[in-house]
Design an enzyme around this catalytic site. Structure first.
Site, mmCIF file in Angstrom:
data_model
loop_
_atom_site.group_PDB
_atom_site.id
_atom_site.type_symbol
_atom_site.label_atom_id
_atom_site.label_comp_id
_atom_site.label_asym_id
_atom_site.label_seq_id
_atom_site.Cartn_x
_atom_site.Cartn_y
_atom_site.Cartn_z
ATOM 1 N N ALA A 12 28.654 -14.739 4.984
ATOM 2 C CA ALA A 12 28.324 -16.432 4.788
ATOM 3 C C ALA A 12 27.025 -16.592 5.216
ATOM 4 C CB ALA A 12 29.714 -17.262 5.404
ATOM 5 N N SER A 13 26.307 -15.940 6.492
ATOM 6 C CA SER A 13 25.185 -16.087 6.991
ATOM 7 C C SER A 13 23.994 -15.917 6.100
ATOM 8 C CB SER A 13 25.103 -15.773 8.311
ATOM 9 O OG SER A 13 25.243 -14.362 8.132
ATOM 10 N N MET A 16 22.727 -15.854 -0.042
ATOM 11 C CA MET A 16 23.749 -16.223 -0.902
ATOM 12 C C MET A 16 24.854 -16.938 -0.430
ATOM 13 S SD MET A 16 22.901 -15.295 -4.007
ATOM 14 C CE MET A 16 24.623 -15.193 -5.006
ATOM 15 N N HIS A 149 9.117 -9.790 -9.300
ATOM 16 C CA HIS A 149 9.764 -10.505 -8.259
ATOM 17 C C HIS A 149 8.871 -11.052 -7.081
ATOM 18 C CE1 HIS A 149 13.151 -8.782 -10.064
ATOM 19 N NE2 HIS A 149 13.785 -9.516 -9.546
ATOM 20 N N HIS A 150 9.258 -11.332 -6.152
ATOM 21 C CA HIS A 150 8.370 -11.842 -4.861
ATOM 22 C C HIS A 150 7.990 -10.691 -4.116
ATOM 23 C CE1 HIS A 150 11.983 -11.142 -2.303
ATOM 24 N NE2 HIS A 150 12.568 -11.908 -3.195
ATOM 25 N N LYS A 153 10.371 -8.292 -1.959
ATOM 26 C CA LYS A 153 11.367 -7.576 -2.634
ATOM 27 C C LYS A 153 10.692 -5.922 -2.261
ATOM 28 C CE LYS A 153 14.369 -6.642 -6.561
ATOM 29 N NZ LYS A 153 15.476 -6.883 -5.798
#
Length: 237
Positions: A12-13, A16, A149-150, A153
């Site tokens: 959860a941290s 996503m 992608h950035h 990554k």
């Protein structure tokens, strides 16, 4: 009114995890409610009415119907075992799983419904089906997969590009890959089929990371109540 689908968020941290918490709070997937959030070391015990648990307290979380897991490979075994023990579904996007963990995932699918995906964008799930059909329809054409992608990554080609390549392979073609890392690109994937005098491009562009969280919530709501099995995201569209 049907009972709400009770979700447990594992990881959860993370980026996503934060998106999932926010979108659930906004009612992005009606009928779903977060009953527990698990992270390595939660900063608070309760956030917006949702109890938070440390990873070491995982077995103490309240009853849930589906776990959504975006954590680390070293934490995956525990959440998979808990889902099997409680007969709950599992939606996971955790990457870097070992061969043994993938085997455990397949074994667990005989007892619970689950879905693992490298990318939870619903558009990418559809793209996989389209490129498989294109590859099967266009034998002998060149196939190239270009992903961007950035700059932060690290893996290349991306997991999504490899998943698209696997779909191309199922269609009978042998794809080549190219990777770009630039700026803050969220994710772009182009699958190009080239024949003599013509070319087809199938493209997906993500402009917000919320698409992945929305897709995971969609998968959780559709997975609940299904028979045990190793489901694909495209099966849940």
């Amino acid at each position: 009114m049907p009972a709400p689908i009770r979700l447990m968020l594992h990881g959860a941290s993370g980026r996503m995890g934060h998106a999932l918490m926010r979108l659930c709070g906004e009612g992005a997937e009606p009928g779903c409610v977060v009953v527990a959030a698990v992270s390595r070391k939660p900063a608070q015990r309760v956030v917006d009415g949702v109890p938070h648990f440390a990873a070491a307290e995982l077995r103490g979380v309240p009853a849930f119907d589906v776990a959504i897991d975006f954590s680390l490979a070293e934490a995956f075994d525990q959440v998979l075992a808990l889902c099997v023990e409680r007969g709950a579904g599992l939606v996971s996007g955790t990457t870097g799983l070992s061969a043994a963990q993938r085997e455990a995932l397949v074994a667990a699918s005989a007892r619970i419904p689950l879905v693992w995906a490298a990318n939870f964008s619903l558009g990418v799930a559809l793209l996989e089906e389209l490129v498989e059909r294109a590859a099967a329809t266009l034998p002998g054409w060149d196939c190239d997969i270009v992903e961007a992608h950035h700059v932060h990554k690290k893996d290349a080609p991306s997991g999504t590009a490899l998943a698209l390549g696997a779909a191309v392979g199922r269609g009978g073609s042998d794809p080549r890959y190219a990777s770009l890392r630039a700026g803050d690109i969220v994710g772009e994937h182009t699958v190009q089929f080239t024949g003599t005098g013509e070319r087809i491009e199938l493209v997906h562009r993500a402009t917000s990371r919320d698409v992945f969280a929305r897709g995971a919530l969609h998968a959780a709501s559709r997975l609940h109540g299904r028979a045990a099995g190793n489901w694909r995201l495209r099966d849940l569209l």
